[in-house]
Design an enzyme around this catalytic site. Structure first.
Site, PDB file in Angstrom:
ATOM      1  N   PHE A 198      38.922  35.525  38.020  1.00 31.74           N
ATOM      2  CA  PHE A 198      38.189  34.329  37.622  1.00 31.74           C
ATOM      3  C   PHE A 198      37.822  33.502  38.847  1.00 31.74           C
ATOM      4  O   PHE A 198      38.644  33.321  39.755  1.00 31.74           O
ATOM      5  CB  PHE A 198      39.048  33.429  36.720  1.00 31.74           C
ATOM      6  CG  PHE A 198      39.521  34.052  35.449  1.00 31.74           C
ATOM      7  CD1 PHE A 198      38.813  33.889  34.268  1.00 31.74           C
ATOM      8  CD2 PHE A 198      40.709  34.778  35.412  1.00 31.74           C
ATOM      9  CE1 PHE A 198      39.264  34.440  33.079  1.00 31.74           C
ATOM     10  CE2 PHE A 198      41.178  35.331  34.225  1.00 31.74           C
ATOM     11  CZ  PHE A 198      40.447  35.158  33.054  1.00 31.74           C
ATOM     12  N   ASP A 199      36.619  32.955  38.850  1.00 31.59           N
ATOM     13  CA  ASP A 199      36.301  31.846  39.727  1.00 31.59           C
ATOM     14  C   ASP A 199      37.008  30.612  39.161  1.00 31.59           C
ATOM     15  O   ASP A 199      37.453  30.608  38.009  1.00 31.59           O
ATOM     16  CB  ASP A 199      34.786  31.654  39.766  1.00 31.59           C
ATOM     17  CG  ASP A 199      34.356  30.510  40.670  1.00 31.59           C
ATOM     18  OD1 ASP A 199      35.064  30.230  41.659  1.00 31.59           O
ATOM     19  OD2 ASP A 199      33.326  29.892  40.373  1.00 31.59           O
ATOM     20  N   GLY A 200      37.092  29.540  39.957  1.00 31.49           N
ATOM     21  CA  GLY A 200      37.787  28.339  39.502  1.00 31.49           C
ATOM     22  C   GLY A 200      36.872  27.327  38.848  1.00 31.49           C
ATOM     23  O   GLY A 200      36.785  27.227  37.620  1.00 31.49           O
TER      24      GLY A 200
END
Length: 353
Positions: A198-200
């Site tokens: 996941f990106d944040g």
């Protein structure tokens, strides 16, 4: 014995661009097995589970009647695997491990195949699923109408589609969703462990910090993060999906299998660890969520790191990073959420749907 239930909601055509003319039928197929109360429901469109580019060209060039005729004539020819195929196979691997540890448990991944296709195409889809030894019992063939209402009825935890507009519609309804693309090359992925990256910001978290960066630049962003180090970030569109993965992980931890868990999660963010990473980690801790690995890249390209991780799927809100990951052979999915979409709408991508 299992019985099939068929549901035929009808509606008249209101949009002249609908895939099918006249009265439309939505066909939902499920089996007489009750839906697991605590299942993690993953809805996947047929265009990302399988390769359907040839059939899509028939539809676009010759129309719906020739498209249906083509599908029926080729219904014994299985579709090739699409970008979501390794992800779905990994979900089934996790289910197998869960059933070994908890034979009576209803906490499993529940996969739903969602397609705009007419029910006539269902035979080819079923033949393809059997050919590839997939365990997908739930179908929803909407005949050109939107699947969003069905996704809500199934309490969908994640929706993957090639249709960016329907993904945005799902996100607007509070359903975690992402648009998938087929990269030109594919990196081999684990057959024994589901890996999700996941990106944040604007994916797990809100786009609050991203808005500061876009409006005021990097220095103001760092200042904002330091001043709000102990203020939790609001949740983003995929926070609930990470939470669902965490619940399943804990079932393995409870059996002493933390180091042999078939689910592994990654945070891959452009944030800098020293100047803006603490707030992200404190937020995850406060939510009670664990990330197995966190990579703070301080603006460095994500593609090389993702090539090492080899996730089954990587979620990012910026097409720049999705394309960079795909160039390295990573299956990446775009989450069209947050302020970054003002830039994304002006970008052109050469990745086919």
């Amino acid at each position: 014995m299992q019985f099939v239930r068929l549901v035929f909601p009808l509606r008249e055509r209101k949009n002249p661009n609908d895939m099918f003319n006249g009265t439309l039928f939505a066909l939902c197929i499920t089996f007489d097995k009750p839906k697991p109360e605590n299942a993690v429901t993953i809805a996947v469109s047929s265009r990302v589970l399988f390769r359907t580019e040839r059939e899509q060209k028939v539809f676009e060039q010759k129309g719906v009647e020739e498209y249906l005729r083509y599908q029926i004539e080729h219904e014994n020819e299985p579709f090739a695997p699409g970008p979501a195929f390794p992800f779905v196979k990994a979900l089934e691997t996790v289910n197998t491990r869960l059933r070994e540890l908890y034979p009576q448990s209803e906490q499993l991944f529940d996969i739903v195949l969602v397609t705009y296709n007419h029910a006539h195409v269902g035979i080819r889809l079923i033949n393809t699923i059997n050919h590839h030894n997939l365990f997908i019992e739930r179908f929803c063939m909407t005949g050109g109408s939107s699947p969003i209402g069905y996704l809500k009825a199934w309490h969908t935890n994640l929706y993957l589609s090639a249709d960016a507009e329907k993904v945005r519609e799902a996100l607007a309804e509070g359903i975690a969703a992402a648009t998938m693309f087929m990269p030109e090359k594919l990196t081999e992925v684990s057959e024994s462990q589901l890996r999700v990256a996941f990106d944040g910001d604007a994916v797990l978290f809100s786009d609050e910090s991203e808005r500061i960066f876009k409006a005021h630049g990097l220095d103001k962003f760092f200042e904002h993060e330091r001043e709000n180090e102990d203020t939790l970030l609001d949740h983003g569109p995929l926070k609930g999906f990470l939470e669902a993965l965490g619940k399943l992980q804990k079932k393995f931890y409870a059996k002493g299998q933390r180091l042999d868990c078939p689910i592994r999660t990654y945070l891959v963010t452009a944030r800098s660890a020293a100047s803006s990473g603490i707030r992200a980690l404190k937020t995850l801790r406060a939510w009670g969520l664990e990330i197995d690995e966190a990579l703070f890249l301080a603006g460095a390209p994500k593609g090389p790191m993702l090539e090492k991780i080899r996730p089954h799927i990587y979620f990012d809100d910026q097409m720049f990073h999705v394309e960079g990951a795909a160039e390295m052979g990573t299956i990446a999915a775009h989450v069209p959420y947050g302020v970054a979409q003002k830039c994304n709408t002006n970008q052109k991508t050469n990745m086919g749907k």
